[in-house]
Design a protein around this motif. Structure first.
Motif, PDB file in Angstrom:
ATOM      1  N   THR A  65      21.421  18.533  90.752  1.00 12.52           N
ATOM      2  CA  THR A  65      22.471  17.577  91.114  1.00 12.52           C
ATOM      3  C   THR A  65      21.923  16.186  91.401  1.00 12.52           C
ATOM      4  O   THR A  65      22.658  15.316  91.848  1.00 12.52           O
ATOM      5  CB  THR A  65      23.241  18.060  92.354  1.00 12.52           C
ATOM      6  N   LEU A  91      33.654  16.187  92.240  1.00 13.50           N
ATOM      7  CA  LEU A  91      33.541  17.520  92.835  1.00 13.50           C
ATOM      8  C   LEU A  91      34.841  17.930  93.517  1.00 13.50           C
ATOM      9  O   LEU A  91      35.283  19.087  93.394  1.00 13.50           O
ATOM     10  CB  LEU A  91      32.382  17.550  93.833  1.00 13.50           C
ATOM     11  N   GLU A 120      31.868  24.682  85.190  1.00 19.12           N
ATOM     12  CA  GLU A 120      31.198  25.953  84.935  1.00 19.12           C
ATOM     13  C   GLU A 120      30.970  26.715  86.240  1.00 19.12           C
ATOM     14  O   GLU A 120      31.215  27.929  86.320  1.00 19.12           O
ATOM     15  CB  GLU A 120      29.860  25.706  84.243  1.00 19.12           C
ATOM     16  N   ALA A 121      30.515  26.003  87.273  1.00 21.92           N
ATOM     17  CA  ALA A 121      30.264  26.655  88.559  1.00 21.92           C
ATOM     18  C   ALA A 121      31.555  27.206  89.158  1.00 21.92           C
ATOM     19  O   ALA A 121      31.580  28.296  89.721  1.00 21.92           O
ATOM     20  CB  ALA A 121      29.613  25.666  89.530  1.00 21.92           C
ATOM     21  N   ARG A 122      32.625  26.454  89.017  1.00 27.76           N
ATOM     22  CA  ARG A 122      33.898  26.926  89.568  1.00 27.76           C
ATOM     23  C   ARG A 122      34.373  28.175  88.843  1.00 27.76           C
ATOM     24  O   ARG A 122      34.962  29.078  89.441  1.00 27.76           O
ATOM     25  CB  ARG A 122      34.958  25.833  89.470  1.00 27.76           C
ATOM     26  N   VAL A 181      27.880  16.160  85.214  1.00 27.30           N
ATOM     27  CA  VAL A 181      28.180  16.769  86.510  1.00 27.30           C
ATOM     28  C   VAL A 181      29.537  17.457  86.471  1.00 27.30           C
ATOM     29  O   VAL A 181      29.701  18.567  86.985  1.00 27.30           O
ATOM     30  CB  VAL A 181      28.145  15.709  87.633  1.00 27.30           C
ATOM     31  N   ALA A 229      29.879  21.793  95.778  1.00 27.05           N
ATOM     32  CA  ALA A 229      28.494  21.439  95.466  1.00 27.05           C
ATOM     33  C   ALA A 229      28.119  20.168  96.210  1.00 27.05           C
ATOM     34  O   ALA A 229      28.985  19.399  96.644  1.00 27.05           O
ATOM     35  CB  ALA A 229      28.310  21.250  93.959  1.00 27.05           C
ATOM     36  N   CYS A 245      25.850  16.448  96.455  1.00 25.93           N
ATOM     37  CA  CYS A 245      25.478  15.326  95.609  1.00 25.93           C
ATOM     38  C   CYS A 245      24.746  14.292  96.458  1.00 25.93           C
ATOM     39  O   CYS A 245      24.751  14.370  97.687  1.00 25.93           O
ATOM     40  CB  CYS A 245      26.703  14.709  94.930  1.00 25.93           C
ATOM     41  N   LEU A 254      25.594  23.991  91.789  1.00 29.08           N
ATOM     42  CA  LEU A 254      25.787  23.912  90.346  1.00 29.08           C
ATOM     43  C   LEU A 254      24.567  24.565  89.703  1.00 29.08           C
ATOM     44  O   LEU A 254      23.507  24.667  90.317  1.00 29.08           O
ATOM     45  CB  LEU A 254      25.883  22.462  89.878  1.00 29.08           C
ATOM     46  N   ALA A 307      29.239  20.683  84.609  1.00 25.34           N
ATOM     47  CA  ALA A 307      28.523  21.665  85.412  1.00 25.34           C
ATOM     48  C   ALA A 307      29.389  22.193  86.551  1.00 25.34           C
ATOM     49  O   ALA A 307      29.340  23.373  86.894  1.00 25.34           O
ATOM     50  CB  ALA A 307      27.242  21.048  85.970  1.00 25.34           C
ATOM     51  N   ALA A 308      30.197  21.307  87.146  1.00 25.33           N
ATOM     52  CA  ALA A 308      31.093  21.727  88.225  1.00 25.33           C
ATOM     53  C   ALA A 308      32.164  22.675  87.704  1.00 25.33           C
ATOM     54  O   ALA A 308      32.506  23.673  88.364  1.00 25.33           O
ATOM     55  CB  ALA A 308      31.729  20.509  88.886  1.00 25.33           C
TER      56      ALA A 308
END
Length: 286
Positions: free
Chosen positions: A187, A222, A202-204, A196, A211, A213, A183, A199-200
């Motif tokens: 984390t 996630l 956005e990362a995807r 979280v 990610a 944890c 991420l 952020a996940a």
């Protein structure tokens, strides 16, 4: 696909049952930062029982080793002997380090198909070598270690600071055809599930595969965010089916429900079905 990775201290037996049952795609048994120096030998000795204890049919087991001359070889061999699926290797700065470790494992009978490498890029030197590291022997995924990387840069581990370095590592992983975990934000704060999740998401959007944890409560978030949704799967199936019909007519680009569809979009649909474990089904339909 692995969408969630849960860190568990290898010397904390009380965490093993929960780790095995939480639904993580991989459990990372940690011999490094989570274990005090005077307990590291004990943690290593526990791998033989820890690896099978946290493994489940849906969960792989990785071991984060200590990347130090006095510990790396013994940690790696202990993890391999315990049956770990991969080594999580911190502070990797060159592909040559991994080549040496690969040779060590080969010499002890652990072929590349038995145990893989997940290098953690945690310094500016490693960042500039990410492309070569991603192509080193046994590498199955690449990770940028946010906290250590920010420290090595003299920076704070904010999403803004980590964005470009993490994208550099991410691009290196994708260019090499290996998984990319992470991420943009740190984390370590598991008490902010909404943060979280954001952020996940956005990362995807950027193409990250999952990610890590440090708390089981984050695992379902996630898994949900990084896994293709039913709506996405339905879209992908529709794209692939329509493409089959048009391809039979010699048509490479077409319109579907008011949207233009061509080869890159079909490829994205097939990739999504692959991540959902449905690619073989799609190929059979074709």
């Amino acid at each position: 696909m692995i969408h969630s990775l849960l860190y568990v201290p290898a010397n904390q037996e009380r965490f093993f049952p929960k780790a095995a049952q939480c639904g993580a795609g991989a459990v990372i048994l940690d011999l490094e930062d989570a274990v005090p120096e005077d307990r590291k030998d004990h943690a290593r000795s526990m791998l033989a029982q820890a690896v099978p204890a946290v493994r489940s049919p849906a969960t792989r087991v990785y071991v984060r080793v200590n990347n130090r001359p006095d510990r790396l070889a013994d940690d790696a061999l202990a993890a391999a002997e315990a049956g770990a699926d991969a080594l999580y290797i911190p502070k990797v700065e060159t592909a040559g380090e991994l080549a040496v470790l690969d040779k060590l494992l080969e010499e002890h009978g652990f072929a590349s198909g038995k145990i893989g490498f997940v290098p953690l890029i945690e310094s500016s030197a490693g960042l500039l070598e990410a492309s070569a590291i991603a192509r080193a022997p046994r590498v199955i995924a690449l990770v940028a270690g946010g906290e250590d990387l920010a420290t090595s840069l003299g920076a704070r581990p904010t999403a803004e600071v980590l964005r470009i370095p993490k994208l550099m590592v991410h691009y290196a992983a994708k260019a090499a055809g290996v998984l990319s975990f992470g991420l943009f934000r740190s984390t370590v704060d598991f008490r902010d599930p909404d943060g979280v999740r954001a952020a996940a998401l956005e990362a995807r959007e950027h193409g990250f595969d999952g990610a890590s944890c440090i708390h089981p409560s984050i695992v379902p978030i996630l898994n949900e965010v990084f896994a293709p949704s039913q709506e996405e799967i339905a879209w992908a199936r529709k794209i692939v089916a329509a493409n089959e019909v048009h391809a039979a007519q010699g048509i490479g680009a077409f319109e579907l429900e008011g949207k233009f569809i061509d080869a890159p979009i079909v490829a994205r649909a097939l990739d999504l079905l692959g991540k959902a474990g449905l690619l073989d089904e799609a190929k059979e339909d074709q």
